[in-house]
Design an enzyme around this catalytic site. Sequence first.
Site, PDB file in Angstrom:
ATOM      1  N   GLY A  11       0.842  -1.196   0.000  1.00 34.98           N
ATOM      2  CA  GLY A  11       0.000   0.000   0.000  1.00 34.98           C
ATOM      3  C   GLY A  11       0.870   1.237   0.000  1.00 34.98           C
ATOM      4  CB  CYS A  12       0.266   4.517   1.524  1.00 34.05           C
ATOM      5  SG  CYS A  12       1.097   6.084   1.808  1.00 34.05           S
ATOM      6  CG  PHE A  13       5.817   5.217  -0.821  1.00 34.08           C
ATOM      7  CD1 PHE A  13       5.263   6.409  -0.392  1.00 34.08           C
ATOM      8  CD2 PHE A  13       6.319   5.161  -2.110  1.00 34.08           C
ATOM      9  CE1 PHE A  13       5.213   7.521  -1.212  1.00 34.08           C
ATOM     10  CE2 PHE A  13       6.276   6.270  -2.947  1.00 34.08           C
ATOM     11  CZ  PHE A  13       5.716   7.449  -2.498  1.00 34.08           C
TER      12      PHE A  13
END
Length: 177
Positions: A11-13
């Site tokens: 997902g979002c880094f």
Amino acid sequence: MDREVVTLGGGCFWCMEAVFQQLKGVVSVESGYSGGTVENPTYKQVCTGQTGHAEVVQVTFDPKVVSLHDVLEVFFALHDPTTVNRQGADVGSQYRSVVFCRTPEQRDAVQAVVRELEAKKAYSSPVVTQLEPFKAFYKAEAYHQDYYEQNPNQPYCTLVISPKLSKFHKLFKDKSK
């Protein structure tokens, strides 16, 4: 000092970076992009979902302090590996659950952890994390690095990242810095 590098997409880094920066034995964490067809993509390009890249973190760690198995346990515990191209409200192939394996040993380690998760029925749905051979890592723009540390009061950080950090510290207090 021996070091190992693993490239993980969950997902979002920003979320993954904040968590792995708190894991004992981690030497560095860089946010970036991997798995696509465009060289040196920008965040704007990756967000379109058209480049094939996933948002990833490149985690460099000391295997004498933390094993790859432990790194992978943290990875699987702190994102949903049962959804295709989605993590919460973040939707698109750039948010897929993926491990970019540098070696056959990394691939084997991921497969072993997935078997363990499935054996203990850790999730009600099958793990869909992709295993892809590592080809390239493109470091994200400077403002994405140390994002949580630089922006702890930003709404995304307080609503999404802070709870992940709390979960990490609760589940892995013995492995927290």
